[in-house]
Design an enzyme around this catalytic site. Structure first.
Site, mmCIF file in Angstrom:
data_model
loop_
_atom_site.group_PDB
_atom_site.id
_atom_site.type_symbol
_atom_site.label_atom_id
_atom_site.label_comp_id
_atom_site.label_asym_id
_atom_site.label_seq_id
_atom_site.Cartn_x
_atom_site.Cartn_y
_atom_site.Cartn_z
ATOM 1 N N LYS A 139 -2.144 -4.361 2.380
ATOM 2 C CA LYS A 139 -2.171 -2.934 2.046
ATOM 3 C C LYS A 139 -3.601 -2.424 1.852
ATOM 4 O O LYS A 139 -4.539 -3.225 1.713
ATOM 5 C CB LYS A 139 -1.320 -2.704 0.789
ATOM 6 C CG LYS A 139 0.168 -3.049 0.989
ATOM 7 C CD LYS A 139 0.990 -2.751 -0.265
ATOM 8 C CE LYS A 139 2.461 -3.071 -0.043
ATOM 9 N NZ LYS A 139 3.289 -2.719 -1.232
ATOM 10 N N TYR A 174 9.549 2.688 5.022
ATOM 11 C CA TYR A 174 10.035 2.739 3.641
ATOM 12 C C TYR A 174 11.276 3.622 3.490
ATOM 13 O O TYR A 174 11.536 4.141 2.393
ATOM 14 C CB TYR A 174 8.921 3.210 2.712
ATOM 15 C CG TYR A 174 7.867 2.146 2.425
ATOM 16 C CD1 TYR A 174 8.226 0.905 1.890
ATOM 17 C CD2 TYR A 174 6.512 2.381 2.659
ATOM 18 C CE1 TYR A 174 7.269 -0.078 1.617
ATOM 19 C CE2 TYR A 174 5.548 1.408 2.382
ATOM 20 C CZ TYR A 174 5.938 0.183 1.858
ATOM 21 O OH TYR A 174 4.985 -0.778 1.575
ATOM 22 N N ASN A 211 0.062 -3.493 -4.823
ATOM 23 C CA ASN A 211 0.356 -4.920 -4.962
ATOM 24 C C ASN A 211 0.007 -5.729 -3.728
ATOM 25 O O ASN A 211 0.622 -6.762 -3.439
ATOM 26 C CB ASN A 211 1.823 -5.104 -5.397
ATOM 27 C CG ASN A 211 2.784 -4.532 -4.381
ATOM 28 O OD1 ASN A 211 2.373 -3.995 -3.349
ATOM 29 N ND2 ASN A 211 4.074 -4.653 -4.645
ATOM 30 N N HIS A 243 2.712 -6.483 1.883
ATOM 31 C CA HIS A 243 4.136 -6.299 2.207
ATOM 32 C C HIS A 243 4.568 -7.445 3.110
ATOM 33 O O HIS A 243 3.808 -7.858 3.986
ATOM 34 C CB HIS A 243 4.366 -4.976 2.958
ATOM 35 C CG HIS A 243 5.723 -4.936 3.607
ATOM 36 N ND1 HIS A 243 6.853 -4.537 2.933
ATOM 37 C CD2 HIS A 243 6.130 -5.325 4.845
ATOM 38 C CE1 HIS A 243 7.899 -4.669 3.731
ATOM 39 N NE2 HIS A 243 7.493 -5.139 4.901
ATOM 40 N N GLU A 248 11.442 -3.919 11.150
ATOM 41 C CA GLU A 248 10.042 -3.581 10.885
ATOM 42 C C GLU A 248 9.127 -3.965 12.052
ATOM 43 O O GLU A 248 8.163 -3.255 12.352
ATOM 44 C CB GLU A 248 9.594 -4.278 9.591
ATOM 45 C CG GLU A 248 10.317 -3.711 8.368
ATOM 46 C CD GLU A 248 10.083 -4.513 7.091
ATOM 47 O OE1 GLU A 248 9.310 -5.493 7.112
ATOM 48 O OE2 GLU A 248 10.680 -4.163 6.051
HETATM 49 P P1 IDP Z 1 8.597 -5.292 -2.217
HETATM 50 O O1 IDP Z 1 7.319 -4.815 -1.559
HETATM 51 O O2 IDP Z 1 8.331 -6.405 -3.191
HETATM 52 O O3 IDP Z 1 9.691 -5.595 -1.224
HETATM 53 P P2 IDP Z 1 10.081 -2.839 -2.847
HETATM 54 O O4 IDP Z 1 11.019 -2.720 -3.990
HETATM 55 O O5 IDP Z 1 10.657 -2.918 -1.480
HETATM 56 O O6 IDP Z 1 9.111 -4.096 -3.149
HETATM 57 O O7 IDP Z 1 9.089 -1.604 -2.946
HETATM 58 C C1 IDP Z 1 8.202 -1.311 -1.895
HETATM 59 C C2 IDP Z 1 6.841 -1.036 -2.482
HETATM 60 O O8 IDP Z 1 6.906 0.145 -3.282
HETATM 61 C C3 IDP Z 1 6.310 -2.106 -3.434
HETATM 62 O O9 IDP Z 1 5.687 -3.201 -2.773
HETATM 63 C C4 IDP Z 1 5.330 -1.310 -4.267
HETATM 64 O O10 IDP Z 1 4.115 -1.080 -3.543
HETATM 65 C C5 IDP Z 1 6.053 0.020 -4.403
HETATM 66 N N1 IDP Z 1 6.887 0.080 -5.607
HETATM 67 C C6 IDP Z 1 8.097 -0.473 -5.823
HETATM 68 N N2 IDP Z 1 8.570 -0.200 -7.046
HETATM 69 C C7 IDP Z 1 7.636 0.573 -7.637
HETATM 70 C C8 IDP Z 1 7.529 1.179 -8.933
HETATM 71 O O11 IDP Z 1 8.414 1.063 -9.794
HETATM 72 N N3 IDP Z 1 6.393 1.902 -9.187
HETATM 73 C C9 IDP Z 1 5.409 2.057 -8.260
HETATM 74 N N4 IDP Z 1 5.472 1.501 -7.024
HETATM 75 C C10 IDP Z 1 6.560 0.764 -6.724
HETATM 76 MG MG MG Z 2 10.815 -4.328 -0.013
#
Ligand code: IDP
Ligand code: MG
Length: 137
Positions: A10, A51, A114, A117, A128
């Site tokens: 990212k 997304y 984070n 992805h 994807e």
């Molecule tokens: P993942 O990337 O671990 O699969 P997902 O639940 O699919 O997580 O969420 C996609 C992305 O959205 C996450 O990697 C993170 O960047 C962001 N995200 C998910 N939940 C939150 C939140 O509660 N607050 C802010 N950003 C979030």
């Molecule tokens: Mg996800």
């Protein structure tokens, strides 16, 4: 079972100079291969497709904004159980909860930023890969 997965480093990871660190962890896994790799600033339309499952959630708009804030590295990685494997390398979504030793656990503090992805299932990987590499067979 050999698989392909879609991985993004990212914009936070690229800005912080962590491309080599993250790529090294993937390349260090025996037998895994980088099948495609590109530095790319992601377009809103691409991110909306990617997304789609998160539309309407409170974090969706800031997430799509953040993901456009600079270039990402877009990769296809292939190898034995690579879908599960890259998710394990990444760690859980919240970097504070992620174990040290995982990418998110070692480098992250903010849930949105984070670092990485990775597709979460064979179905997601197939979907994807088509979004990011429509011509890849
Ligand atoms: P993942 O990337 O671990 O699969 P997902 O639940 O699919 O997580 O969420 C996609 C992305 O959205 C996450 O990697 C993170 O960047 C962001 N995200 C998910 N939940 C939150 C939140 O509660 N607050 C802010 N950003 C979030
Ligand atoms: Mg996800």
């Amino acid at each position: 079972m050999s698989q392909r997965t879609l991985v993004l480093f990212k914009p936070d990871a690229v800005r912080r100079g962590l491309i080599g660190e993250l790529l090294g962890r993937i390349e260090s896994k025996a037998g895994w291969k980088v099948a495609a790799l590109e530095l790319r600033t992601l377009e809103k339309e691409t991110l909306e497709q990617h997304y789609a499952e998160h539309v309407g959630k409170p974090f969706y708009e800031p997430l799509v904004e953040f993901m456009q804030s600079g270039p990402s590295v877009v990769l296809v990685v292939e190898g034995e159980r690579v879908i599960e494997g890259v998710r394990a390398l990444a760690g859980p979504t919240d970097p504070i909860a992620a174990a040290p030793g995982s990418i998110r656990g070692d480098f992250g503090t903010i849930v949105r930023e984070n670092l990485i992805h990775a597709s979460d299932s064979e179905e997601s990987a197939e979907r994807e890969l088509k979004i990011f590499f429509p011509d890849f067979s």
